[in-house]
Design an enzyme around this catalytic site. Structure first.
Site, mmCIF file in Angstrom:
data_model
loop_
_atom_site.group_PDB
_atom_site.id
_atom_site.type_symbol
_atom_site.label_atom_id
_atom_site.label_comp_id
_atom_site.label_asym_id
_atom_site.label_seq_id
_atom_site.Cartn_x
_atom_site.Cartn_y
_atom_site.Cartn_z
ATOM 1 N N ARG A 160 0.854 -1.188 0.000
ATOM 2 C CA ARG A 160 0.000 0.000 0.000
ATOM 3 C C ARG A 160 0.891 1.239 0.000
ATOM 4 N NH1 ARG A 160 -1.887 -3.550 4.060
ATOM 5 N NH2 ARG A 160 -3.980 -4.412 3.677
ATOM 6 N N LYS A 174 -1.732 -2.239 8.036
ATOM 7 C CA LYS A 174 -2.830 -1.705 8.844
ATOM 8 C C LYS A 174 -2.788 -2.279 10.245
ATOM 9 C CE LYS A 174 -6.097 -0.766 5.099
ATOM 10 N NZ LYS A 174 -7.427 -1.082 4.525
ATOM 11 N N HIS A 199 -2.338 2.043 -6.131
ATOM 12 C CA HIS A 199 -3.149 0.897 -5.725
ATOM 13 C C HIS A 199 -3.409 -0.063 -6.889
ATOM 14 C CE1 HIS A 199 -5.006 -0.593 -2.105
ATOM 15 N NE2 HIS A 199 -6.050 -0.998 -2.796
ATOM 16 N N ARG A 204 -0.714 -2.507 -6.966
ATOM 17 C CA ARG A 204 -0.960 -3.546 -5.958
ATOM 18 C C ARG A 204 -1.919 -4.597 -6.532
ATOM 19 N NH1 ARG A 204 -1.190 -4.662 -0.338
ATOM 20 N NH2 ARG A 204 -3.269 -5.107 0.513
ATOM 21 N N HIS A 264 -3.580 -8.971 3.982
ATOM 22 C CA HIS A 264 -5.023 -9.012 4.216
ATOM 23 C C HIS A 264 -5.309 -9.737 5.527
ATOM 24 C CE1 HIS A 264 -6.108 -8.545 -0.329
ATOM 25 N NE2 HIS A 264 -5.876 -7.389 0.260
ATOM 26 N N TYR A 324 -9.683 -11.083 -6.256
ATOM 27 C CA TYR A 324 -8.754 -11.226 -7.373
ATOM 28 C C TYR A 324 -8.998 -12.523 -8.140
ATOM 29 C CZ TYR A 324 -6.399 -7.394 -5.051
ATOM 30 O OH TYR A 324 -6.121 -6.184 -4.476
#
Length: 294
Positions: free
Chosen positions: A153, A175, A236, A239, A262, A271
């Site tokens: 990211r 995150k 992004h 990514r 994730h 995806y």
């Protein structure tokens, strides 16, 4: 009544500040996300003239509960697209949950979820990325290659420190400050080492005036590189390209999910849907019967 309103606004304002500090220091949210939350909460609770007060979230006490009635605010933002509305409501829900976790009794009303049309990510083909890299300056090439080769990211790339590098690996903090170790391709490691040998970082891999390079600066570099091949590309999307290429070349979805950082494999599964969509498109082009009814 006016005094109560003023007191309530001060209380909410202080609670919003505490909440944003919590998002930054405890949850590890990016500056951009925190700014978005701040703008939404101030718009919903505070930033209105007296003539527009009816457009605020309505707050009142009912028994021992503090009620947040979202209806006036929802009417105000009804003309926005569904994705924007959903993000704003999500910020308000998170704020209410934070207050409840702190011991308050907050009940949110008129909080019905709205349906958002699911859109598949739009990856950039390897061919186009390669063409853009051939036209890039060395520093630009390093930035784009790191996005594409690591799938990070933009907030993660901006926050990379020199101490996160080790031979063949780089440690990424995602995150919620979750960390993951990413393998470095030999060519990328060589590019990084060449860059670091010529620059004078104090802390971060990418710096300007002793501070980490901003996300906006990184975004601008990517946009500038791909503008030379007449296509608009965001970090992004690189990514997305990273994830799509791995899955299309039979990388296990569990591994891809871990590499992307994730928290749930369900997020990575979008995806696989993208792969199915591409297969369908290629099938429609290739099979002779697909044109029979046209």
């Amino acid at each position: 009544m006016k005094t109560d309103s003023t007191t309530m606004k001060k209380q909410i304002n202080n609670q919003i500040k505490e909440f944003l500090k919590y998002l930054e220091e405890i949850r590890g949210y990016s500056d951009l996300t925190i700014k978005s939350y701040d703008e939404t909460l101030r718009e919903a609770f505070l930033n209105h003239k007296e003539s527009e007060a009816a457009k605020n979230i309505e707050i009142f006490q009912e028994d021992k509960n503090r009620i947040f009635n979202l209806m006036p605010y929802r009417i105000k933002i009804a003309s926005l697209n569904s994705k924007t509305i959903s993000k704003k409501l999500s910020a308000i829900r998170s704020f209410a949950k934070y207050l409840n976790d702190k011991g308050e009794r907050v009940v949110v009303r008129a909080d019905d979820s709205i349906k958002i049309a699911k859109t598949l990510p739009k990856p950039i083909s390897h061919k186009i990325i390669t063409e853009a890299l051939l036209l890039a300056e060395p520093f630009e090439r390093l930035i784009v290659t790191m996005f594409y080769a690591l799938g990070v990211r933009i907030s993660e790339l901006a926050s990379l420190e020199t101490k996160d590098l080790s031979q063949g690996w780089i440690r990424v903090f995602g995150k919620g400050s979750k960390q993951r170790d990413m393998p470095l391709l030999p060519m990328l490691e060589e590019m990084l080492n060449d860059y670091l040998s010529l620059s004078k970082q104090k802390k971060f891999i990418f710096e300007k005036n002793g501070e980490k390079l901003s996300e906006n600066s990184l975004r601008y570099i990517v946009i500038k590189v791909f503008k030379r091949v007449n296509i608009k590309v965001s970090p992004h999307q690189l990514r997305h390209s990273y994830a799509t290429e791995l899955l299309n070349n039979n990388a296990p979805i569990a591994d891809v999910s871990e590499l992307l950082g994730h928290s749930s494999m369900a997020t990575t599964q979008i995806y696989t849907k993208l792969g199915s969509a591409l297969k369908q498109k290629n099938y429609d082009k290739a099979h002779p019967l697909c044109g029979a009814d046209k």
